[in-house]
Design a protein around this motif. Structure first.
Motif, PDB file in Angstrom:
ATOM      1  N   PRO A  85       0.837  -1.203   0.000  1.00  0.00           N
ATOM      2  CA  PRO A  85       0.000   0.000   0.000  1.00  0.00           C
ATOM      3  C   PRO A  85       0.874   1.255   0.000  1.00  0.00           C
ATOM      4  O   PRO A  85       1.960   1.275   0.583  1.00  0.00           O
ATOM      5  CB  PRO A  85      -0.804  -0.106   1.298  1.00  0.00           C
ATOM      6  N   GLU A  86       0.410   2.277  -0.655  1.00  0.00           N
ATOM      7  CA  GLU A  86       1.169   3.513  -0.852  1.00  0.00           C
ATOM      8  C   GLU A  86       1.731   4.105   0.443  1.00  0.00           C
ATOM      9  O   GLU A  86       2.919   4.453   0.489  1.00  0.00           O
ATOM     10  CB  GLU A  86       0.291   4.551  -1.579  1.00  0.00           C
ATOM     11  N   PRO A  87       0.956   4.233   1.520  1.00  0.00           N
ATOM     12  CA  PRO A  87       1.532   4.819   2.741  1.00  0.00           C
ATOM     13  C   PRO A  87       2.712   3.998   3.284  1.00  0.00           C
ATOM     14  O   PRO A  87       3.702   4.559   3.743  1.00  0.00           O
ATOM     15  CB  PRO A  87       0.377   4.818   3.744  1.00  0.00           C
ATOM     16  N   PHE A  88       2.602   2.667   3.217  1.00  0.00           N
ATOM     17  CA  PHE A  88       3.703   1.833   3.685  1.00  0.00           C
ATOM     18  C   PHE A  88       4.915   1.944   2.775  1.00  0.00           C
ATOM     19  O   PHE A  88       6.057   1.926   3.233  1.00  0.00           O
ATOM     20  CB  PHE A  88       3.271   0.373   3.813  1.00  0.00           C
TER      21      PHE A  88
ATOM     22  N   GLU B 102      10.409   3.837   2.181  1.00  0.00           N
ATOM     23  CA  GLU B 102      11.370   4.642   1.433  1.00  0.00           C
ATOM     24  C   GLU B 102      12.020   5.686   2.339  1.00  0.00           C
ATOM     25  O   GLU B 102      13.242   5.865   2.331  1.00  0.00           O
ATOM     26  CB  GLU B 102      10.680   5.327   0.252  1.00  0.00           C
ATOM     27  N   ALA B 103      11.215   6.365   3.149  1.00  0.00           N
ATOM     28  CA  ALA B 103      11.737   7.403   4.040  1.00  0.00           C
ATOM     29  C   ALA B 103      12.697   6.803   5.072  1.00  0.00           C
ATOM     30  O   ALA B 103      13.754   7.370   5.363  1.00  0.00           O
ATOM     31  CB  ALA B 103      10.590   8.125   4.739  1.00  0.00           C
ATOM     32  N   LEU B 104      12.336   5.643   5.624  1.00  0.00           N
ATOM     33  CA  LEU B 104      13.191   5.023   6.632  1.00  0.00           C
ATOM     34  C   LEU B 104      14.482   4.481   6.027  1.00  0.00           C
ATOM     35  O   LEU B 104      15.559   4.617   6.614  1.00  0.00           O
ATOM     36  CB  LEU B 104      12.442   3.905   7.351  1.00  0.00           C
ATOM     37  N   SER B 105      14.378   3.859   4.873  1.00  0.00           N
ATOM     38  CA  SER B 105      15.563   3.242   4.274  1.00  0.00           C
ATOM     39  C   SER B 105      16.597   4.280   3.863  1.00  0.00           C
ATOM     40  O   SER B 105      17.791   3.990   3.841  1.00  0.00           O
ATOM     41  CB  SER B 105      15.182   2.362   3.088  1.00  0.00           C
TER      42      SER B 105
END
Length: 101
Positions: free
Chosen positions: A49-52, A57-60
């Motif tokens: 899902p898009e939010p996940f 992406e932000a965390l990685s």
């Protein structure tokens, strides 16, 4: 008769040789496992899902690479062992000086 340093060097040589053998064995095992895994068909997973996907992406982008973690931790351990060695040798010197008095 061997000196203490010679004995410890022999033990260290044996440990290093064992680690190199383990590295070779793990590398072979990993290569074989990868070939085996590549031969097994994998089912398609549902799309994230898009939010996940955005969170992932932000965390990685902010997390260090595993190799950076290993390098930093081994550098720290080396520095700490060096400081500990220096302190211990200094304390031995101080202790030896008090026996002379």
């Amino acid at each position: 008769m061997s000196t203490y340093r010679e004995i410890t060097n022999q033990v260290a040589d044996q440990w290093v040789a064992a680690l190199k053998n383990a590295e070779q064995a793990v590398t072979k095992l990993s290569e074989n496992a990868q070939r085996f895994a590549d031969s097994i068909p994998t089912p398609a997973l549902p799309a994230t899902p898009e939010p996940f996907a955005k969170l992932n992406e932000a965390l990685s982008e902010r997390l260090p690479k595993p190799s950076e973690i290993v390098e930093a931790n081994f550098d720290m351990a080396t520095r700490l062992l060096s400081a500990q060695r220096d302190l211990t040798l200094r304390l031995l010197d101080l202790g030896a000086g008090s026996k002379d008095a």
